[in-house]
Design a protein around this motif. Structure first.
Motif, mmCIF file in Angstrom:
data_model
loop_
_atom_site.group_PDB
_atom_site.id
_atom_site.type_symbol
_atom_site.label_atom_id
_atom_site.label_comp_id
_atom_site.label_asym_id
_atom_site.label_seq_id
_atom_site.Cartn_x
_atom_site.Cartn_y
_atom_site.Cartn_z
ATOM 1 N N ARG A 165 -10.795 -5.676 4.213
ATOM 2 C CA ARG A 165 -10.891 -4.623 3.192
ATOM 3 C C ARG A 165 -10.982 -5.216 1.795
ATOM 4 O O ARG A 165 -11.629 -4.659 0.921
ATOM 5 N N TYR A 218 -8.711 -4.059 16.960
ATOM 6 C CA TYR A 218 -8.149 -4.262 18.305
ATOM 7 C C TYR A 218 -6.768 -3.621 18.436
ATOM 8 O O TYR A 218 -6.313 -3.321 19.530
ATOM 9 N N ILE A 219 -6.127 -3.361 17.286
ATOM 10 C CA ILE A 219 -4.818 -2.666 17.340
ATOM 11 C C ILE A 219 -5.028 -1.251 17.882
ATOM 12 O O ILE A 219 -4.278 -0.770 18.733
ATOM 13 N N PHE A 263 -0.393 5.065 12.731
ATOM 14 C CA PHE A 263 -0.586 3.610 12.691
ATOM 15 C C PHE A 263 -1.929 3.220 13.315
ATOM 16 O O PHE A 263 -2.733 2.502 12.707
ATOM 17 N N PHE A 275 -4.766 4.554 11.320
ATOM 18 C CA PHE A 275 -4.911 3.751 10.109
ATOM 19 C C PHE A 275 -5.723 2.482 10.403
ATOM 20 O O PHE A 275 -6.593 2.083 9.635
ATOM 21 N N PHE A 276 -5.414 1.874 11.556
ATOM 22 C CA PHE A 276 -6.126 0.646 11.942
ATOM 23 C C PHE A 276 -7.237 0.966 12.941
ATOM 24 O O PHE A 276 -7.479 0.194 13.871
ATOM 25 N N PHE A 287 -7.262 -6.969 9.035
ATOM 26 C CA PHE A 287 -7.686 -5.670 8.522
ATOM 27 C C PHE A 287 -7.689 -5.672 6.987
ATOM 28 O O PHE A 287 -8.657 -5.284 6.348
ATOM 29 N N SER A 300 0.826 -1.208 0.000
ATOM 30 C CA SER A 300 0.000 0.000 0.000
ATOM 31 C C SER A 300 0.856 1.252 0.000
ATOM 32 O O SER A 300 0.464 2.284 -0.523
ATOM 33 N N GLU A 337 -4.588 4.261 0.714
ATOM 34 C CA GLU A 337 -4.843 4.636 2.114
ATOM 35 C C GLU A 337 -3.612 5.298 2.754
ATOM 36 O O GLU A 337 -3.730 6.275 3.479
ATOM 37 N N MET A 338 -2.441 4.734 2.437
ATOM 38 C CA MET A 338 -1.227 5.288 3.032
ATOM 39 C C MET A 338 -0.952 6.695 2.505
ATOM 40 O O MET A 338 -0.531 7.580 3.222
#
Lengths: 692, 327
Positions: free
Chosen positions: A691, B137-138, B129, B132-133, A687, A7, B236-237
């Motif tokens: 997606r 659970y992160i 980070f 992003f998540f 995740f 990504s 996304e990044m």
């Protein structure tokens, strides 16, 4: 992670470049960290190349304030100055009670009473003694160094009298003939003559005629003439205050044009010189190759060779080993002293072998010391425990000017003080609060001082509730009840210690006195307010301590001399004790040599104090110093005396032990990394799966 | 903008004058010149010596201006010396304060700059980070760790890390610093000295920082322009780094620039426990030793830096957001 990297690479070409650069940087950083972890990780705070050198590593808490020998008066400064400056006299390393021996002077002089009633001390200096190498000598046309001359001692004494130097020990030398007059003449001349003020100090001193009682005759003969008897002057000569000072150093190090100030740049003739001085963090002393002990080992001078005899028991304690007796000093090449403000990190470094000796932090005492000896674990590591009594006294004092506890009520208040003294169990106090470190004090004099009697037991320093209660009746407070109020007698206890630990300690006394029905309120204020109360005499009971300047009973007994009253003269008699008989005895004792008559006088003074009870003597501190087995010839001095020139160390053994004790353990780092990845990776995977 | 800066500077100047008055009042409400002298000279100092010391250090003047002698007070001398940047010598050890500060600042910056930069990078990366998540659970675990990190006192971090990393694992020295290692080029030793205090400094602040940055990022992530960027096919990044991070700069800058003065003044606890002779350590010594001369300079410098940082923050807004105008 692959998805995450993927990504990162999505998007424009520049984004891809950025991503690649980021990845490269991350890899490089990771490799750097791994390299540091594998090769650079070590808990050693010293450069590796120093590990085989005879370097003594020590720590200090409080930074030295000033290194001018005429001015400095702190333990931290003495630790430097005592090694850099040689003194006229010094103390025998091993003998107790303390015994003066020759230093720069060949012998300890005897007093000679002159026709006019003045007292003369003559000193023959050792010839061919040199100062350390220093640029200050070349700045005035000399070479790298020069000889120590009697004139340098005269200069040092003149500096002590100089009002601009503002020496804290001015009064101690005021018995020298012409000392105060010299100071006055100097001040007056400076006031009226601006041109005079600009002259260098040495020329100013010459111009006002010097001190009549401080005389040099030739390069190696020096005399002191006292206007009145003061045998303690010899003790002062074993301290750095009167050490010879080269005038060139005082003149050169003026703080101008990038030069140091003299107070930060000592130039002496002692066994070490100051090679590095970062005041706030660290200083280094190097062996002075110009020192007379190094240059002239054939002289076998008393202070320049390891002693051939000591106190009883020293031989059994290994303090007179054949390989050291009579050998020239110093044995250690360099002394590195590092600042550690907090005691716990400093002690941790000692346990790792990075300091050679250390005191014991209270929190670790029970783990390290069992009974009176080191624990098995510490002994197995080769550590040694050195115990010594410090020349000090800690006590509770009464304000003798106070209408309730002071001397105004005569026998009644005396009985009250006696009763309160009978209730303080000092053995229990030291057991609870100082890990048992402390010798119960029976009088102001600590062990090692002339006049200390180990057999003497003060009748008011043994706990006796019944006798104390009877004394309370005599005092007019039966059952502790004040007849004026019909309530328990209320007293206040002043302190500057506001810590919880301090609170617990004061409660100990409060609880003891409560058994007599007395209600004592602790008034803990900040240091400045406490000092104000002491100055103004606005207190009843307090706790105080005194550390000796020199090992003479006069330095303890003067704490109760009326002339030293804190309220009247700002002196150290904080109890404001005033007793004509005591004063008379003190003046007789103070000026005598240590003889039988002096001992008798001191016994009389002791009896008087025992009866009057201006103090409740608590304890003399005991120093428990831990050292590693590789550090040798260590005998704790009890006073603030730098004695490391007598010490030696085995650097190879130290290096071996340090390596053995400090091998880094890396596996927890890998475990932690693995655990982190194991926790996060499934989350990332889920995740991206969701997606998609 | 110039008018704005000048106005801010004028307000700042008045604030500094007030701060100087406040430090003078607070200090001398607690201590008298005699106490300052006694601390400097030691417990055994006698009356005459104290008087001489006071005269030498200017403490023989009255504290406040009097009608008879309006210009000869300690308060006036206090203002004159600070406003003219003639700091003089320390009360405690007579060292020139300017030199002490210069030396101490080097040690402080050696600690605080790596701490600040690595803390900033780590905080931003971790916040990005977890943002992003977000809602996984992160994220929950990250927030939990941040709150945990914020709840623990820095003293625990210091003592705990000294015990674990220096004593048990033996990775780093327990404490120590040598100003000469920089001059000698002994970078390995310098890195060894700084590794642990920097790690502790970062660990103790990362919780609060990360939480803050995460909140900012999550707020930005839900904005329309982010949806537009995604609709246009941005990865996304790329969305996080190019759009969200850039638009979250104002709150980040506010937090970051205001922290800059603290870099110069050092860290009181870290320096004390790790034996770093920085300005934090010097300030602690000045407080403990009643050293008014050093204490007031430290307060003065901090006040000046803080005001300058506030102005710098305002200016930096205009750099990161063209819509902001300073008037």
């Amino acid at each position: 992670m692959a998805r995450l990297a993927e990504s990162l690479t999505t998007g424009s070409g520049s984004g891809s470049d950025l991503s690649r650069r980021c990845q490269a940087m991350a890899w490089r950083s990771l490799l750097g960290l791994v390299a540091f972890a594998c090769f650079g990780c070590s808990n050693s705070p010293y450069p590796e190349e120093d590990s085989d050198t005879k370097i003594l590593y020590r720590s200090f808490e409080e930074a030295p304030k000033n290194l001018d020998p005429a001015y400095a008066y702190t333990t931290s400064a003495t630790a430097i100055l005592g090694r850099v400056y040689d003194t006229l006299l010094e103390y025998h390393y091993l003998k107790r009670p303390y015994q003066l021996i020759g230093g720069i002077a060949k012998e300890v002089p005897t007093a000679e009473v002159l026709d006019d009633g003045t007292i003369r001390y003559g000193f023959e200096l050792r010839g061919e003694m040199l100062y350390q190498d220093d640029p200050c000598f070349a700045a005035y046309g000399g070479g790298a160094t020069r000889q120590v001359l009697a004139g340098d001692l005269v200069f040092a004494f003149q500096r002590l009298a100089d009002p601009l130097v503002n020496s804290p020990v001015f009064q101690s030398f005021a018995n020298l003939k012409g000392f105060a007059e010299f100071a006055k003449a100097l001040a007056e001349r400076r006031k009226r003559d601006p041109a005079f003020r600009k002259l260098p100090p040495r020329e100013q001193y010459r111009a006002v005629g010097g001190i009549s009682g401080v005389v040099s005759e030739g390069p190696h003969h020096f005399e002191l003439v006292l206007a009145r008897p003061y045998p303690q002057i010899l003790e002062w000569l074993a301290m750095h205050f009167s050490a010879p000072v080269p005038w060139e150093a005082v003149q050169h190090y003026d703080g101008k044009e990038g030069r140091d100030h003299f107070k930060d740049h000592p130039v002496g003739s002692g066994p070490y010189y100051l090679s590095e001085y970062a005041k706030e963090s660290r200083y280094v002393l190097e062996k002075n190759l110009n020192w007379y002990g190094v240059k002239h080992p054939e002289w076998k001078a008393a202070g320049a060779v390891y002693p051939t005899s000591g106190a009883p028991g020293d031989e059994a304690h290994g303090l007179l080993p054949a390989e050291y007796v009579g050998k020239p000093l110093p044995f250690i090449e360099r002394i590195v002293t590092v600042r550690d403000k907090e005691s716990i990190p400093a002690f941790g470094k000692f346990l790792q072998g990075y300091y050679d000796s250390s005191g014991i932090v209270k929190e670790s005492f029970d783990q390290l010391v069992r009974g009176d000896a080191l624990s098995e674990e510490m002994s197995a590591r080769g550590m040694k425990l050195e115990k010594s009594a410090k020349s000090d006294i800690f006590y509770l004092g009464f304000n003798m000017d106070d209408p309730v506890v002071g001397s105004a009520k005569g026998a009644r208040s005396r009985a009250l003080r006696q009763a309160m003294s009978l209730m303080v169990d000092v053995l229990e106090y030291t057991r609870v609060f100082t890990n048992g470190r402390g010798i119960p004090a029976q009088s102001p004099l600590p062990p090692g001082i002339f006049g200390y009697d180990a057999e003497y037991k003060n009748p008011f320093r043994t706990v006796d509730l019944k006798r104390a209660q009877a004394l309370m009746v005599e005092a007019g407070y039966p059952g502790g009840i004040d007849p004026k109020t019909n309530k328990p007698l209320r007293l206040s206890f002043d302190t500057s210690d506001t810590s919880p630990d301090g609170g617990a300690r004061f409660k100990f006394f409060v609880k003891a006195w409560r058994q007599l029905g007395i209600s004592v309120e602790v008034s803990a204020t900040d240091y400045n307010r406490f000092q104000k109360k002491m100055r103004e005499g606005a207190f009843q009971i307090f706790q105080w301590g005194w550390v000796a300047d020199y090992p003479d009973p006069e330095n303890f007994m003067f704490l109760l001399w009326s002339k030293m009253s804190r309220k009247k003269s700002g002196g150290p008699n904080t109890a404001n004790f005033s007793n004509a008989k005591y004063d008379e005895l003190f003046l007789k004792m103070a000026t005598r040599e240590n003889d039988d008559r002096r001992m008798e006088i001191m016994k009389e003074m002791r009896t008087l104090l025992e009866h009057e009870r201006p103090w409740i003597e608590l304890y003399h501190r005991e120093s428990y110093v831990l050292r590693h087995g590789w550090l040798k010839n260590v005998k704790a001095p009890g006073l603030s005396l730098p004695v490391s020139k007598y010490w030696d160390l085995d650097a190879a053994e130290r290096g071996r032990r340090r390596t053995e004790w400090n091998r880094p353990i890396y596996w927890p780092a890998f475990l932690l990394l693995f655990m982190g990845l194991a926790i996060i990776a499934p989350g990332i995977r889920t995740f991206y799966q969701e997606r998609q | 903008m110039l008018a704005y800066v000048l106005r801010k500077l004028a307000y700042g100047g008045l604030t500094v004058l007030g701060v100087l008055l406040l430090i003078f009042v607070i200090f001398f409400a607690m201590a008298r010149p005699d106490d300052v002298a006694r601390r400097a000279l030691g417990e055994k100092a006698q009356g005459a010596q104290i008087e001489k010391w006071k005269a030498k250090h200017g403490y023989d003047k009255p504290l406040w201006p009097t009608l008879a002698k309006p210009g000869g007070s300690l308060l006036q001398a206090h203002y004159v010396s600070l406003l003219s940047f003639e700091f003089g010598n320390s009360d405690l050890n007579d060292s020139p304060i300017g030199t002490t500060i210069r030396d101490g600042m080097g040690a402080s910056l050696a600690l605080t700059i790596p701490m600040f930069l690595s803390g900033l990078v780590l905080g931003l990366v971790l916040a990005l980070f977890v943002a992003f998540f977000r809602e996984t659970y992160i994220d929950t675990m990250g927030v939990f760790l941040c709150v945990l990190g914020m709840s623990v006192s820095i003293l625990i971090y210091i003592i705990g890390s000294q015990f674990v990393f220096a004593k048990m694992l033996r990775w780093f020295p327990i404490s120590g610093f040598d100003t000469d290692v920089i001059a000698d080029g002994n970078w390995n030793l310098l890195l060894r000295f700084l590794a642990l205090p920097v790690t502790v400094g970062v660990l103790s602040s990362f919780g609060g920082d990360t939480r803050f940055y995460r909140t900012v990022f999550v707020e930005e992530v839900n904005r329309d322009y982010v949806r537009t960027a995604r609709a246009k096919g941005a990865g996304e990044m790329r969305v996080m780094l190019r759009h969200v991070l850039r638009n979250a700069m104002i709150p980040i800058l506010t937090r970051v620039v205001v922290a800059i003065p603290f870099l110069f003044t050092g860290s009181l606890l870290l320096e004390a426990f790790f034996g770093i002779p920085g300005l934090g350590s010097i300030t602690v010594d000045a407080i403990a030793g009643n050293d008014f001369s050093v204490l007031r300079v430290m307060v003065y410098i901090f006040a000046l830096l803080f005001i300058l940082a506030q102005i710098a923050t305002d200016i930096s807004y205009t750099l990161v957001d063209p819509r902001v105008r300073l008037e």
